[in-house]
Motif scaffolding. Structure first.
Motif, PDB file in Angstrom:
ATOM      1  N   ALA A  53     -40.188  18.156 -26.756  1.00  0.00           N
ATOM      2  CA  ALA A  53     -39.199  17.347 -26.039  1.00  0.00           C
ATOM      3  C   ALA A  53     -37.938  17.128 -26.872  1.00  0.00           C
ATOM      4  O   ALA A  53     -36.850  16.991 -26.323  1.00  0.00           O
ATOM      5  CB  ALA A  53     -39.808  16.005 -25.648  1.00  0.00           C
ATOM      6  N   VAL A  54     -38.065  17.097 -28.189  1.00  0.00           N
ATOM      7  CA  VAL A  54     -36.897  16.953 -29.052  1.00  0.00           C
ATOM      8  C   VAL A  54     -36.201  18.295 -29.222  1.00  0.00           C
ATOM      9  O   VAL A  54     -34.973  18.385 -29.203  1.00  0.00           O
ATOM     10  CB  VAL A  54     -37.291  16.377 -30.433  1.00  0.00           C
ATOM     11  CG1 VAL A  54     -36.111  16.383 -31.384  1.00  0.00           C
ATOM     12  CG2 VAL A  54     -37.830  14.957 -30.281  1.00  0.00           C
ATOM     13  N   ALA A  55     -36.970  19.367 -29.376  1.00  0.00           N
ATOM     14  CA  ALA A  55     -36.404  20.693 -29.651  1.00  0.00           C
ATOM     15  C   ALA A  55     -35.593  21.251 -28.480  1.00  0.00           C
ATOM     16  O   ALA A  55     -34.535  21.843 -28.691  1.00  0.00           O
ATOM     17  CB  ALA A  55     -37.517  21.674 -30.020  1.00  0.00           C
ATOM     18  N   ALA A  56     -36.061  21.070 -27.271  1.00  0.00           N
ATOM     19  CA  ALA A  56     -35.416  21.685 -26.104  1.00  0.00           C
ATOM     20  C   ALA A  56     -33.957  21.278 -25.925  1.00  0.00           C
ATOM     21  O   ALA A  56     -33.089  22.147 -25.793  1.00  0.00           O
ATOM     22  CB  ALA A  56     -36.220  21.389 -24.841  1.00  0.00           C
ATOM     23  N   PRO A  57     -33.607  19.994 -25.922  1.00  0.00           N
ATOM     24  CA  PRO A  57     -32.201  19.647 -25.721  1.00  0.00           C
ATOM     25  C   PRO A  57     -31.296  20.033 -26.890  1.00  0.00           C
ATOM     26  O   PRO A  57     -30.079  20.055 -26.743  1.00  0.00           O
ATOM     27  CB  PRO A  57     -32.204  18.128 -25.525  1.00  0.00           C
ATOM     28  CG  PRO A  57     -33.532  17.642 -25.938  1.00  0.00           C
ATOM     29  CD  PRO A  57     -34.455  18.802 -25.946  1.00  0.00           C
ATOM     30  N   LEU A  58     -31.905  20.351 -28.024  1.00  0.00           N
ATOM     31  CA  LEU A  58     -31.107  20.782 -29.175  1.00  0.00           C
ATOM     32  C   LEU A  58     -30.790  22.273 -29.107  1.00  0.00           C
ATOM     33  O   LEU A  58     -30.091  22.799 -29.961  1.00  0.00           O
ATOM     34  CB  LEU A  58     -31.846  20.466 -30.482  1.00  0.00           C
ATOM     35  CG  LEU A  58     -31.978  18.982 -30.790  1.00  0.00           C
ATOM     36  CD1 LEU A  58     -32.914  18.770 -31.971  1.00  0.00           C
ATOM     37  CD2 LEU A  58     -30.616  18.368 -31.074  1.00  0.00           C
ATOM     38  N   GLY A  59     -31.317  22.945 -28.103  1.00  0.00           N
ATOM     39  CA  GLY A  59     -31.003  24.359 -27.925  1.00  0.00           C
ATOM     40  C   GLY A  59     -32.000  25.318 -28.536  1.00  0.00           C
ATOM     41  O   GLY A  59     -31.793  26.535 -28.503  1.00  0.00           O
ATOM     42  N   PHE A  60     -33.088  24.803 -29.105  1.00  0.00           N
ATOM     43  CA  PHE A  60     -34.102  25.701 -29.642  1.00  0.00           C
ATOM     44  C   PHE A  60     -34.815  26.387 -28.490  1.00  0.00           C
ATOM     45  O   PHE A  60     -35.139  25.768 -27.486  1.00  0.00           O
ATOM     46  CB  PHE A  60     -35.116  24.940 -30.503  1.00  0.00           C
ATOM     47  CG  PHE A  60     -34.558  24.517 -31.841  1.00  0.00           C
ATOM     48  CD1 PHE A  60     -34.498  25.416 -32.893  1.00  0.00           C
ATOM     49  CD2 PHE A  60     -34.096  23.238 -32.039  1.00  0.00           C
ATOM     50  CE1 PHE A  60     -33.986  25.034 -34.115  1.00  0.00           C
ATOM     51  CE2 PHE A  60     -33.578  22.846 -33.261  1.00  0.00           C
ATOM     52  CZ  PHE A  60     -33.526  23.747 -34.305  1.00  0.00           C
ATOM     53  N   ALA A  61     -35.062  27.666 -28.634  1.00  0.00           N
ATOM     54  CA  ALA A  61     -35.715  28.445 -27.586  1.00  0.00           C
ATOM     55  C   ALA A  61     -37.041  28.986 -28.082  1.00  0.00           C
ATOM     56  O   ALA A  61     -37.207  29.259 -29.274  1.00  0.00           O
ATOM     57  CB  ALA A  61     -34.824  29.610 -27.165  1.00  0.00           C
TER      58      ALA A  61
END
Length: 66
Positions: free
Chosen positions: A51-59
């Motif tokens: 949930a933290v990684a997704a909005p930061l643009g990590f794919a």
């Protein structure tokens, strides 16, 4: 170019809060400014980390089996 692992375990109590996302966003900007490529790894079931990684643009790039 270097690589830096950014484990969410460093801030377990803040993983799913907006301050956590803001802190990681800033850290990512600093790492990129220094020529690093930030990476994120977690287990598939770690929904807080995802949930933290997704909005930061990590794919999602790959899944490893340990």
């Amino acid at each position: 170019m270097g690589f830096v692992e950014a484990p969410p375990e460093w801030l377990p109590a803040l993983r799913t809060l907006d301050p956590a996302t803001a802190a990681w966003d800033r850290m990512i900007a600093v790492l990129r400014a220094r020529g690093h490529v930030p990476t994120w790894s977690t287990s598939p079931g770690n929904t807080g980390s995802l949930a933290v990684a997704a909005p930061l643009g990590f794919a999602h790039v790959r899944e490893d089996v340990l």
